[in-house]
Motif scaffolding. Structure first.
Motif, PDB file in Angstrom:
ATOM      1  N   ARG A 108       0.853  -1.280   0.077  1.00 55.86           N
ATOM      2  CA  ARG A 108       0.026   0.052  -0.123  1.00 55.86           C
ATOM      3  C   ARG A 108       0.911   1.281   0.073  1.00 55.86           C
ATOM      4  O   ARG A 108       0.491   2.517  -0.415  1.00 55.86           O
ATOM      5  N   TRP A 109       2.164   1.116   0.551  1.00 57.30           N
ATOM      6  CA  TRP A 109       2.737   2.456   0.671  1.00 57.30           C
ATOM      7  C   TRP A 109       3.453   2.704  -0.659  1.00 57.30           C
ATOM      8  O   TRP A 109       3.915   3.919  -0.912  1.00 57.30           O
ATOM      9  N   TYR A 110       3.567   1.660  -1.400  1.00 59.03           N
ATOM     10  CA  TYR A 110       4.254   2.154  -2.833  1.00 59.03           C
ATOM     11  C   TYR A 110       3.413   1.942  -3.942  1.00 59.03           C
ATOM     12  O   TYR A 110       3.683   2.231  -5.136  1.00 59.03           O
ATOM     13  N   ASP A 111       2.023   1.758  -3.755  1.00 58.99           N
ATOM     14  CA  ASP A 111       1.134   1.431  -4.701  1.00 58.99           C
ATOM     15  C   ASP A 111       0.731   2.793  -5.517  1.00 58.99           C
ATOM     16  O   ASP A 111       0.535   3.804  -4.723  1.00 58.99           O
ATOM     17  N   ALA A 112       0.937   2.947  -6.769  1.00 64.51           N
ATOM     18  CA  ALA A 112       0.842   4.055  -7.539  1.00 64.51           C
ATOM     19  C   ALA A 112      -0.678   4.797  -7.219  1.00 64.51           C
ATOM     20  O   ALA A 112      -0.777   6.035  -7.583  1.00 64.51           O
ATOM     21  N   ARG A 113      -1.680   4.104  -7.039  1.00 68.07           N
ATOM     22  CA  ARG A 113      -3.160   4.738  -6.718  1.00 68.07           C
ATOM     23  C   ARG A 113      -2.951   5.596  -5.585  1.00 68.07           C
ATOM     24  O   ARG A 113      -3.811   6.248  -5.688  1.00 68.07           O
ATOM     25  N   PHE A 114      -2.146   5.402  -4.680  1.00 68.49           N
ATOM     26  CA  PHE A 114      -2.271   5.967  -3.658  1.00 68.49           C
ATOM     27  C   PHE A 114      -1.204   7.189  -3.277  1.00 68.49           C
ATOM     28  O   PHE A 114      -1.027   7.962  -2.350  1.00 68.49           O
ATOM     29  N   LYS A 115      -0.273   7.448  -4.334  1.00 64.59           N
ATOM     30  CA  LYS A 115       0.539   8.215  -4.542  1.00 64.59           C
ATOM     31  C   LYS A 115       0.134   9.601  -4.571  1.00 64.59           C
ATOM     32  O   LYS A 115      -1.005  10.316  -5.091  1.00 64.59           O
ATOM     33  N   LEU A 116       0.704  10.744  -4.020  1.00 59.06           N
ATOM     34  CA  LEU A 116       0.457  12.080  -4.043  1.00 59.06           C
ATOM     35  C   LEU A 116       0.287  12.576  -5.460  1.00 59.06           C
ATOM     36  O   LEU A 116       1.330  12.311  -6.181  1.00 59.06           O
ATOM     37  N   GLY A 117      -0.861  13.265  -5.731  1.00 60.20           N
ATOM     38  CA  GLY A 117      -0.912  13.770  -7.109  1.00 60.20           C
ATOM     39  C   GLY A 117      -2.029  14.977  -7.133  1.00 60.20           C
ATOM     40  O   GLY A 117      -2.484  15.372  -6.161  1.00 60.20           O
ATOM     41  N   PRO A 118      -2.350  15.222  -8.412  1.00 58.28           N
ATOM     42  CA  PRO A 118      -3.327  16.480  -8.308  1.00 58.28           C
ATOM     43  C   PRO A 118      -4.712  16.265  -7.715  1.00 58.28           C
ATOM     44  O   PRO A 118      -5.619  17.039  -7.478  1.00 58.28           O
ATOM     45  N   GLN A 119      -4.961  14.851  -7.642  1.00 58.55           N
ATOM     46  CA  GLN A 119      -6.318  14.364  -6.967  1.00 58.55           C
ATOM     47  C   GLN A 119      -6.350  15.039  -5.515  1.00 58.55           C
ATOM     48  O   GLN A 119      -7.372  15.001  -5.009  1.00 58.55           O
ATOM     49  N   HIS A 120      -5.073  15.197  -5.117  1.00 61.62           N
ATOM     50  CA  HIS A 120      -5.058  15.438  -3.739  1.00 61.62           C
ATOM     51  C   HIS A 120      -5.047  17.036  -3.577  1.00 61.62           C
ATOM     52  O   HIS A 120      -4.785  17.680  -2.328  1.00 61.62           O
ATOM     53  N   ASP A 121      -4.895  17.908  -4.555  1.00 62.03           N
ATOM     54  CA  ASP A 121      -4.699  19.252  -4.377  1.00 62.03           C
ATOM     55  C   ASP A 121      -5.846  19.900  -3.508  1.00 62.03           C
ATOM     56  O   ASP A 121      -5.645  20.893  -2.791  1.00 62.03           O
ATOM     57  N   GLY A 122      -7.367  19.498  -3.615  1.00 59.49           N
ATOM     58  CA  GLY A 122      -8.206  20.083  -2.701  1.00 59.49           C
ATOM     59  C   GLY A 122      -7.958  19.835  -1.251  1.00 59.49           C
ATOM     60  O   GLY A 122      -7.994  20.948  -0.547  1.00 59.49           O
ATOM     61  N   LEU A 123      -7.504  18.700  -0.941  1.00 59.44           N
ATOM     62  CA  LEU A 123      -7.021  18.494   0.554  1.00 59.44           C
ATOM     63  C   LEU A 123      -5.917  19.242   0.894  1.00 59.44           C
ATOM     64  O   LEU A 123      -6.016  19.771   1.722  1.00 59.44           O
ATOM     65  N   ARG A 124      -4.845  19.162   0.079  1.00 58.73           N
ATOM     66  CA  ARG A 124      -3.688  19.988   0.503  1.00 58.73           C
ATOM     67  C   ARG A 124      -4.108  21.561   0.553  1.00 58.73           C
ATOM     68  O   ARG A 124      -3.558  22.250   1.597  1.00 58.73           O
ATOM     69  N   ASN A 125      -4.839  22.119  -0.232  1.00 60.45           N
ATOM     70  CA  ASN A 125      -5.303  23.463  -0.148  1.00 60.45           C
ATOM     71  C   ASN A 125      -6.033  23.777   0.975  1.00 60.45           C
ATOM     72  O   ASN A 125      -5.885  24.890   1.544  1.00 60.45           O
ATOM     73  N   ALA A 126      -7.019  22.811   1.557  1.00 62.13           N
ATOM     74  CA  ALA A 126      -7.917  23.050   2.540  1.00 62.13           C
ATOM     75  C   ALA A 126      -7.180  22.877   3.809  1.00 62.13           C
ATOM     76  O   ALA A 126      -7.101  23.755   4.712  1.00 62.13           O
TER      77      ALA A 126
END
Length: 138
Positions: A108-126
């Protein structure tokens, strides 16, 4: 952050599905909390608390399944003082929900599905907005 820039948040170190965050001390020569003079130690812990509250506020607002925040200061692998802030959610696998995040299977730590990416921008901004709000109240 507290401490006149002594600390920095490693928001880009979000890893794994639950999105952990690191809070570090600069310089990296500090290995343990006890290496710091008491005032800086308290400042580090205060910064950790502030970061945890910002993450909690953002996660609570964005995900109705937010459960709680886990805080850790380990240092067993990385030889510098840092703390982990782990938001936890009801949607995590039942068998892992009551355990520390570090016990998630290694794949799970290295699975590409869970890597930081643009899909996390909303969370990072919040999280950043909440941290800014908390800093402004300090």
């Amino acid at each position: 952050m507290a401490g006149g820039g002594l600390y920095r948040v490693e928001a880009d170190r979000l890893r794994e599905a639950v999105g952990g965050i690191d809070h570090r001390v600069d310089p990296r020569g500090v290995q343990r909390l006890s290496d710091l003079p008491r005032a800086k130690r308290l400042s580090f812990l205060s910064g950790m608390d502030q970061l945890a509250e910002a993450v909690e506020r953002a996660c609570r607002r964005l995900d109705p399944d937010f459960r709680r925040i886990n805080l850790e200061i380990l240092g067993n692998t990385d030889p510098f003082l840092h703390a982990h802030v782990w938001p936890r959610f009801e949607w995590e696998p039942t068998e892992l929900l009551s355990k520390p995040v570090r016990l998630y299977p290694s794949d799970r730590w290295y699975d590409a599905r869970f890597k930081l990416g643009p899909q996390h921008d909303g969370l990072r901004n919040a999280m950043g907005s909440e941290l800014d709000r908390l800093r402004s109240m300090a």
